[in-house]
Design a protein around this motif. Structure first.
Motif, PDB file in Angstrom:
ATOM      1  N   CYS A  41     -31.268  -6.346  33.848  1.00 38.77           N
ATOM      2  CA  CYS A  41     -30.670  -4.847  33.801  1.00 38.77           C
ATOM      3  C   CYS A  41     -29.687  -5.232  31.894  1.00 38.77           C
TER       4      CYS A  41
ATOM      5  N   CYS B 296     -26.063  -4.091  33.401  1.00 39.38           N
ATOM      6  CA  CYS B 296     -25.482  -5.004  34.005  1.00 39.38           C
ATOM      7  C   CYS B 296     -25.819  -6.319  34.590  1.00 39.38           C
TER       8      CYS B 296
ATOM      9  N   CYS C  42     -32.917  -0.585  37.454  1.00 35.19           N
ATOM     10  CA  CYS C  42     -31.739  -1.322  38.364  1.00 35.19           C
ATOM     11  C   CYS C  42     -31.920  -0.987  39.447  1.00 35.19           C
TER      12      CYS C  42
ATOM     13  N   CYS D 241     -27.019  -0.872  39.406  1.00 41.20           N
ATOM     14  CA  CYS D 241     -26.613   0.355  38.055  1.00 41.20           C
ATOM     15  C   CYS D 241     -28.008   2.083  38.268  1.00 41.20           C
TER      16      CYS D 241
HETATM   17 ZN   LIG Z   1     -28.317  -2.785  35.958  1.00 38.44          ZN
END
Ligand SMILES: [Zn+2]
Length: 428
Positions: A24, A27, A67, A70
């Motif tokens: 990602c 994150c 993701c 997040c």
């Molecule tokens: Zn993420």
């Protein structure tokens, strides 16, 4: 559920598309979940010349992931932004309604944040100066940051200070040193195009004055999903944001979103307003909580909501093809209007070539005389439509539908009809 695409005979290990995702870009979590797979597609701005028609063309997977930590919807980066944006063919000033949108924005911000001759406005991805010109006219100092040298030159010729650079921490420090920090720091339709999202947002934090305001506009993922806008997914567009996710991204860099507006542009965009987390002089507006709640109620923090999108896209493709097949069976002619990035995704994903669309037109002289990437539909000056009198005008930049139908109303003289593909195929 994931479908195995290849067998590794040596280990007996099945490789699934979910294993192909990178990490990602916000994150760092390993991406395992496909949001939508649009097959293989060329880069949307690589319009090809007559000589290139006989050459090989590069196609890349157009698969968006979500993701599960997040909920940032994103594409992997296949081509460096330097290759995409250094000689870009998109000139914002070719769209009248976009220039008008920018004018109203400049007026509203000047008033709301009391900007004047002592303020500094910085726009990231300032394109040809379509927006900053409105601040220049009222005597407010500006600086444009634009990676495409050819486009930056057009802005400079109009008298708009522009520096040719990609934006991130390093550029932010340089600009802060050279011209000072910004009272208003803005970026329209750039956040989605940023490969290193954390470096970009951290850069904005660096360039913002203690009391300064950031505004960013980008297409709202909520609308993309709600209205089948799968064609706004293309390689140059790395991230797709809901409000709850963008709020997390900014918070991670010490920036608070204190207001948000929903706009009609690009099929439905958000304009977010950010400030330093410790600047309590700008209170958080109730709009923030309202939109956050609407997204959470809509399931934007649950994986199942995102997994449902794929089927919706396949159904939209079938409806678009149904229109073309019926039109061609009835002996009708269809021509396109526009050669935008989203058109490339739609044409390639649906397999629409000259068998369905005779040609398309675009107001940008940089595209005229060229061919759409992958599908090789010729692009002409809009004037050609008057001469060939097509039965249907298929509008690829459906977000500009009102502007285009206004300009092209003369197709009614011979009974011509408009067609828009998104959110549902509509003939009128
Ligand atoms: Zn993420």
């Amino acid at each position: 559920m994931q479908i195995a695409v290849a067998d590794n005979k040596d280990t007996g290990h099945k490789v699934s598309p979910g294993d192909l995702g990178g990490s990602c870009r916000f994150c760092g979590t390993k991406l395992r979940h496909t949001f939508v797979d649009l097959g293989m597609s060329p880069l949307c701005q690589t319009h090809i010349s007559l000589e290139q028609l006989n050459h090989m063309e590069a196609f890349y997977p157009l698969r968006a992931y979500v993701c599960h930590e997040c909920f940032l919807v994103q594409l992997e980066e296949f081509v460096a932004p330097g290759d995409i944006f250094s000689d870009y063919a998109y000139f914002s000033s070719y769209s009248d309604s976009w220039v008008e949108h920018a004018r109203r924005y400049a007026e509203a911000m000047t008033q709301r944040f009391s900007l004047n001759a002592t303020s500094q406005v910085v726009e990231i991805a300032s394109n040809d100066g379509y927006l900053l010109q409105h601040f220049v006219r009222t005597g407010i100092p500006v600086l444009g940051v634009e990676p495409a040298a050819n486009i930056a030159q057009v802005a400079r010729d109009k008298g708009i200070a522009t520096t040719v650079r990609f934006f991130g921490r390093e550029t932010a420090r340089e600009i802060a040193r050279e011209t000072g920090q910004a009272d208003l720091l803005l970026g329209n339709n750039v956040l989605a195009h940023v490969p290193d999202l954390n470096d970009f947002v951290a850069g904005m934090k660096i360039l913002l004055k203690a009391q300064g305001v950031i505004t960013m506009e980008f297409p709202h993922l909520y609308r993309l999903m709600d209205e089948n806008q799968f064609d706004t997914i293309y390689h140059e567009h790395f991230s797709y944001f809901s409000f709850v996710t963008v709020e997390k991204v900014f918070a991670a860099h010490g920036l608070t979103l204190f207001d948000v507006e929903e706009l009609k542009t690009h099929g439905g965009s958000l304009r977010i307003f950010a400030r330093h987390a410790n600047n309590s002089a700008l209170p958080v507006s109730p709009h923030v909580g309202t939109l956050r709640k609407r997204e959470l109620d809509g399931g934007f923090a649950r994986l199942e909501t995102y997994s449902a999108f794929s089927e919706q896209v396949k159904d939209t493709k079938r409806s678009i093809l149904e229109f073309f097949i019926a039109a061609k069976r009835a002996g009708k002619t269809v021509v396109g209007y526009g050669a935008p990035g989203k058109g490339n995704t739609l044409l390639n994903y649906c397999g629409i070539r000259q068998d369905f669309i005779d040609y398309t037109v675009d107001r940008s002289p940089y595209k005229q005389g060229k061919f759409t990437p992958g599908t090789h539909i010729p692009i002409y000056d809009p004037e050609r439509i008057r001469g060939t009198r097509p039965d249907y005008l298929f509008i690829l930049p459906w977000n500009l539908m009102d502007e285009i139908t206004g300009q092209m109303m003369y197709i009614r003289e011979w009974g011509g009809k408009f067609v828009v593909p998104i959110p549902q195929v509509k003939v009128f």
